[in-house]
Design a protein around this motif. Structure first.
Motif, short mmCIF file in Angstrom:
data_model
loop_
_atom_site.label_atom_id
_atom_site.label_comp_id
_atom_site.label_asym_id
_atom_site.label_seq_id
_atom_site.Cartn_x
_atom_site.Cartn_y
_atom_site.Cartn_z
N SER A 6 0.69 -1.05 0.08
CA SER A 6 0.13 -0.06 -0.01
C SER A 6 0.71 1.40 -0.06
O SER A 6 1.89 1.43 0.57
N LEU A 9 2.66 2.74 -2.46
CA LEU A 9 3.93 2.58 -3.28
C LEU A 9 3.55 3.29 -4.63
O LEU A 9 4.58 3.40 -5.32
N GLY A 10 2.38 3.86 -4.82
CA GLY A 10 2.03 4.60 -5.98
C GLY A 10 1.49 3.90 -7.29
O GLY A 10 1.53 4.16 -8.41
N LYS A 11 0.95 2.82 -7.02
CA LYS A 11 0.22 1.85 -7.94
C LYS A 11 -0.82 2.64 -8.66
O LYS A 11 -0.78 2.76 -10.07
N ILE A 34 -5.96 10.73 -5.15
CA ILE A 34 -6.22 9.24 -5.39
C ILE A 34 -6.36 8.72 -4.11
O ILE A 34 -5.56 8.76 -3.18
N LYS A 38 -7.06 5.72 -1.49
CA LYS A 38 -6.40 4.32 -1.26
C LYS A 38 -7.27 3.24 -1.94
O LYS A 38 -8.66 3.44 -1.81
N THR A 39 -6.75 2.22 -2.38
CA THR A 39 -7.55 1.29 -3.12
C THR A 39 -8.05 0.08 -2.48
O THR A 39 -7.17 -0.26 -1.41
N THR A 66 -5.03 -2.85 -7.94
CA THR A 66 -5.12 -4.01 -6.85
C THR A 66 -4.83 -3.25 -5.24
O THR A 66 -4.10 -2.23 -5.47
N PRO A 67 -5.67 -3.51 -4.44
CA PRO A 67 -5.26 -2.80 -2.92
C PRO A 67 -3.89 -3.29 -2.72
O PRO A 67 -3.49 -4.35 -3.03
N GLY A 68 -3.28 -2.30 -1.81
CA GLY A 68 -1.74 -2.78 -1.44
C GLY A 68 -2.08 -4.10 -0.65
O GLY A 68 -3.00 -4.05 0.09
N LYS A 115 8.56 4.84 -6.72
CA LYS A 115 8.97 6.13 -5.98
C LYS A 115 10.62 6.24 -6.32
O LYS A 115 11.26 6.48 -5.20
N ASP A 164 12.55 8.52 -7.23
CA ASP A 164 12.80 10.05 -6.96
C ASP A 164 13.27 9.81 -5.33
O ASP A 164 14.08 10.92 -5.18
N VAL A 181 11.09 3.57 -11.33
CA VAL A 181 10.13 4.74 -12.11
C VAL A 181 9.56 6.02 -10.96
O VAL A 181 9.54 5.50 -9.77
N GLY A 233 5.87 8.26 -10.49
CA GLY A 233 4.36 8.50 -11.15
C GLY A 233 4.02 9.99 -10.81
O GLY A 233 4.45 10.30 -9.74
N ARG A 287 6.60 15.80 -10.74
CA ARG A 287 6.34 15.85 -9.39
C ARG A 287 7.09 17.22 -9.02
O ARG A 287 8.33 17.28 -9.18
N1 LIG Z 1 7.94 10.32 -4.19
C1 LIG Z 1 6.90 9.67 -5.01
N2 LIG Z 1 5.45 9.60 -4.37
C2 LIG Z 1 4.87 9.34 -5.20
C3 LIG Z 1 5.07 8.55 -6.34
N3 LIG Z 1 3.89 8.02 -6.71
C4 LIG Z 1 3.00 8.16 -5.88
N4 LIG Z 1 3.37 8.90 -4.97
C5 LIG Z 1 2.49 9.32 -3.74
O1 LIG Z 1 2.37 8.07 -2.94
C6 LIG Z 1 1.09 8.31 -2.24
C7 LIG Z 1 0.25 7.07 -2.47
O2 LIG Z 1 0.06 6.84 -3.99
P1 LIG Z 1 -0.96 5.76 -4.30
O3 LIG Z 1 -1.13 5.80 -6.01
O4 LIG Z 1 -2.26 5.90 -3.82
O5 LIG Z 1 -0.72 4.42 -3.85
P2 LIG Z 1 -1.41 3.02 -4.30
O6 LIG Z 1 0.04 2.08 -4.17
O7 LIG Z 1 -2.32 3.09 -5.03
O8 LIG Z 1 -1.79 2.66 -2.58
P3 LIG Z 1 -3.08 1.64 -2.15
O9 LIG Z 1 -4.14 2.09 -2.97
O10 LIG Z 1 -3.23 2.05 -0.63
O11 LIG Z 1 -2.51 0.46 -2.55
C8 LIG Z 1 0.17 9.54 -2.85
O12 LIG Z 1 0.55 10.63 -2.08
C9 LIG Z 1 1.23 9.76 -4.16
O13 LIG Z 1 1.26 11.25 -4.47
C10 LIG Z 1 6.48 8.82 -6.85
O14 LIG Z 1 6.70 8.05 -7.75
N5 LIG Z 1 7.23 9.14 -5.92
#
Ligand SMILES: Nc1nc2c(ncn2[C@@H]2O[C@H](COP(=O)(O)OP(=O)(O)OP(=O)(O)O)[C@@H](O)[C@H]2O)c(=O)[nH]1
Ligand SMILES: [Mg+2]
Length: 354
Positions: free
Chosen positions: A70, A72-74, A99, A101-102, A126-128, A208, A210, A263, A265, A280
């Motif tokens: 969860s 990780l930015g999916k 976005i 939480k999934t 998919t959910p984390g 992530k 970055d 990567v 996102g 970003r």
């Molecule tokens: N630094 C950084 N933050 C990111 C990146 N991608 C997403 N985020 C941030 O991470 C947080 C979670 O992103 P989500 O895309 O909701 O993550 P998810 O994996 O879908 O989470 P679940 O739905 O809970 O499984 C958000 O605040 C995003 O803005 C990235 O590449 N780098």
């Protein structure tokens, strides 16, 4: 740097093959018998053009899944994919809100058309997972989803009145998100990949990116590759499925240098040098997701869509689905459960055909 999808590997290969357009015969040629003019033009090479026309008419499905812990930015990466060059031209995608939480497995479809070719891209979010105290078997719902899609396809295939074109919801590629810890893979990552690499094409990616320095990123990539190797985990493109030396050379480079793609996102756009880019914003500047000096998102996208899409689909059909199909039919006397078993064929001789 990005050009149209139409310039995918298939089209490039076609232009190489049909380098010199030959005249088409006005009337179909008779089959060549012994003694016929062996130098005459038959027209075999027009098959490429015929296939191209068919694909243009029918289009094709491509289904990609994102999995990982969860946060990780999916979901963000899915939006990045839809907003990036993949679909910018056809984008009617205007989601600006945060976005959430999934919480369940969700498939989002999007029809992308380029150069007259239609691709129905479905991304399965998919959910984390791995947030529970006991994470044993937490990959099961994902494996179940993947198998359900094989089952759907199989049911359609064994139907007597089957559709001319079976809708393909099978997962062709599973992007597995690795946390950018800089240390090592978690036992959960290894467990997931060990189980799922047998049923789906897994492409591991470092999320992530970055958050890591260049050196940390290089070292981490190397360490992840090593750990996968030591644990005997085969990710896509699997060595055993390289078809020839050319494939092997190309894929070895990907396996040994590019994987896992690191990567970043984002679904937010910013103005950089007069151009709007996905990025970003940080106190140090804007990280551009499609800029190769910033991260490997564009590499991943090109790998999945421009160079390996057809192969991902073929490996899914010929290896993963085939394994499922064989197991399923073996277990159920030739038919999936619920369909009954065919009675033995009648003993009477076949009616004469002549
Ligand atoms: N630094 C950084 N933050 C990111 C990146 N991608 C997403 N985020 C941030 O991470 C947080 C979670 O992103 P989500 O895309 O909701 O993550 P998810 O994996 O879908 O989470 P679940 O739905 O809970 O499984 C958000 O605040 C995003 O803005 C990235 O590449 N780098
Ligand atoms: Mg999510």
């Amino acid at each position: 740097m990005s050009k149209g999808l139409a310039e995918s590997r298939t089209e490039l290969a076609m232009s190489e093959l049909v380098a010199e357009p030959r005249p088409k015969p006005a009337v179909p040629m008779k089959p060549l018998g012994i003694g016929s003019n062996l130098l005459g033009y038959i027209g075999i090479d027009t098959i490429i053009e015929q296939m191209r026309k068919k694909t243009m008419k029918t289009g094709f499905d491509f289904n990609i899944m994102v999995v990982g812990q969860s946060g990780l930015g999916k979901s963000t990466l899915i939006n990045t994919l839809f907003k990036s060059q993949v679909s910018r031209k056809s984008a009617s995608w205007n989601r600006e809100e945060k976005i959430p939480k999934t919480v369940e497995i969700k498939a989002i479809g999007h029809v992308i058309e380029e150069g007259g070719v239609k691709m129905k891209l479905t991304v399965i979010d998919t959910p984390g997972f791995g947030d529970q105290i006991n994470n044993e078997n937490c990959w099961e719902p994902i494996e179940k989803y993947i198998n359900e899609q094989y089952e759907k396809f199989l049911k359609e295939e064994v139907n007597i009145a089957r559709k001319k074109r079976i809708p393909d919801t099978r997962v062709h590629c599973c992007l597995y998100f690795i946390s950018p810890t800089g240390h090592s893979l978690r036992p959960l990552d290894l467990e997931f990949m060990k189980h799922l690499s047998k049923v789906v094409n897994i492409v591991p990616i470092i999320a992530k990116a970055d958050t890591m320095t260049l050196e940390e990123k290089m070292e981490f990539k190397q360490r992840v590759r090593k750990e996968l190797e030591v644990n005997g985990i085969e990710f896509y493109p699997q060595k055993e499925f390289d078809e020839d030396l050319e494939d092997k050379t190309e894929n070895d480079k990907i396996r040994q240098e590019s994987m896992p793609f690191a990567v970043v996102g984002s679904d937010k756009e910013y103005q950089v040098n007069g151009k709007r880019v996905l990025g970003r914003k940080t106190p140090w500047g804007i990280i551009e997701v499609e800029n190769l000096t910033h991260c490997e998102f564009a590499l991943l996208r090109d790998f999945v869509i421009r160079t390996h899409l057809q192969d991902l689909k073929e490996v899914t059909h010929n290896i993963h689905y085939e394994t499922y199909r064989a197991r399923r039919l073996n277990d159920n006397g030739g038919l999936p459960p619920g369909e009954g078993v065919l009675p033995p064929a009648p003993a009477s001789p076949r009616p004469a055909t002549e």
